[in-house]
Write a protein that holds these residues in place. Structure first.
Motif, mmCIF file in Angstrom:
data_model
loop_
_atom_site.group_PDB
_atom_site.id
_atom_site.type_symbol
_atom_site.label_atom_id
_atom_site.label_comp_id
_atom_site.label_asym_id
_atom_site.label_seq_id
_atom_site.Cartn_x
_atom_site.Cartn_y
_atom_site.Cartn_z
ATOM 1 N N ARG A 82 9.276 -21.986 6.702
ATOM 2 C CA ARG A 82 8.811 -21.179 7.845
ATOM 3 C C ARG A 82 9.599 -21.461 9.099
ATOM 4 O O ARG A 82 9.646 -20.621 9.992
ATOM 5 C CB ARG A 82 7.325 -21.456 8.117
ATOM 6 N N THR A 83 10.227 -22.632 9.200
ATOM 7 C CA THR A 83 10.944 -22.988 10.420
ATOM 8 C C THR A 83 12.430 -22.694 10.356
ATOM 9 O O THR A 83 13.119 -22.810 11.362
ATOM 10 C CB THR A 83 10.749 -24.489 10.750
ATOM 11 N N ILE A 84 12.923 -22.306 9.202
ATOM 12 C CA ILE A 84 14.342 -21.977 9.058
ATOM 13 C C ILE A 84 14.577 -20.588 9.662
ATOM 14 O O ILE A 84 13.947 -19.616 9.263
ATOM 15 C CB ILE A 84 14.782 -22.005 7.576
ATOM 16 N N PRO A 85 15.482 -20.487 10.643
ATOM 17 C CA PRO A 85 15.764 -19.179 11.242
ATOM 18 C C PRO A 85 16.438 -18.244 10.237
ATOM 19 O O PRO A 85 17.261 -18.674 9.441
ATOM 20 C CB PRO A 85 16.695 -19.480 12.405
ATOM 21 N N GLN A 131 6.431 -25.505 4.883
ATOM 22 C CA GLN A 131 6.571 -25.614 6.327
ATOM 23 C C GLN A 131 8.042 -25.514 6.734
ATOM 24 O O GLN A 131 8.386 -24.849 7.701
ATOM 25 C CB GLN A 131 5.971 -26.920 6.823
ATOM 26 N N ALA A 132 8.906 -26.169 5.993
ATOM 27 C CA ALA A 132 10.343 -26.115 6.293
ATOM 28 C C ALA A 132 10.867 -24.691 6.133
ATOM 29 O O ALA A 132 11.692 -24.236 6.942
ATOM 30 C CB ALA A 132 11.104 -27.058 5.375
#
Length: 87
Positions: free
Chosen positions: A83-86, A80-81
């Protein structure tokens, strides 16, 4: 099924030595101490130490179930982390 899902599915079916190795690897990768593992999994530190050493004489199935849940949660959090890292 992606690679992470396959890995999680494999973890669900792990027992004994394979699970022990996976837990040790994740502890090393994520710098997780036995104390933290105990706190996050709900298993006492002495039981964690005995189980990791292959010497726990109690209910190994319940320990393994709790550790599989911890491992799955850790992997899911990492995914999940990621996927959220730009990018």
């Amino acid at each position: 099924m992606n690679m992470q899902e396959k890995t999680i599915d494999t973890a669900r079916n792990m027992r004994g030595g394979l699970l022990r190795d996976a837990i040790r690897q994740e502890m090393h990768r994520s710098s997780v101490s036995q104390s933290r593992l105990a706190r996050e999994s709900g298993i006492s530190i002495p039981r964690i130490k005995q189980w990791l050493g292959g010497k726990y004489k109690g209910d190994n199935a319940s320990i393994e179930q709790a550790l599989q849940s911890w491992l799955r949660s850790t992997w899911e959090s990492r995914e999940q982390a990621a996927r959220t890292i730009p990018v």
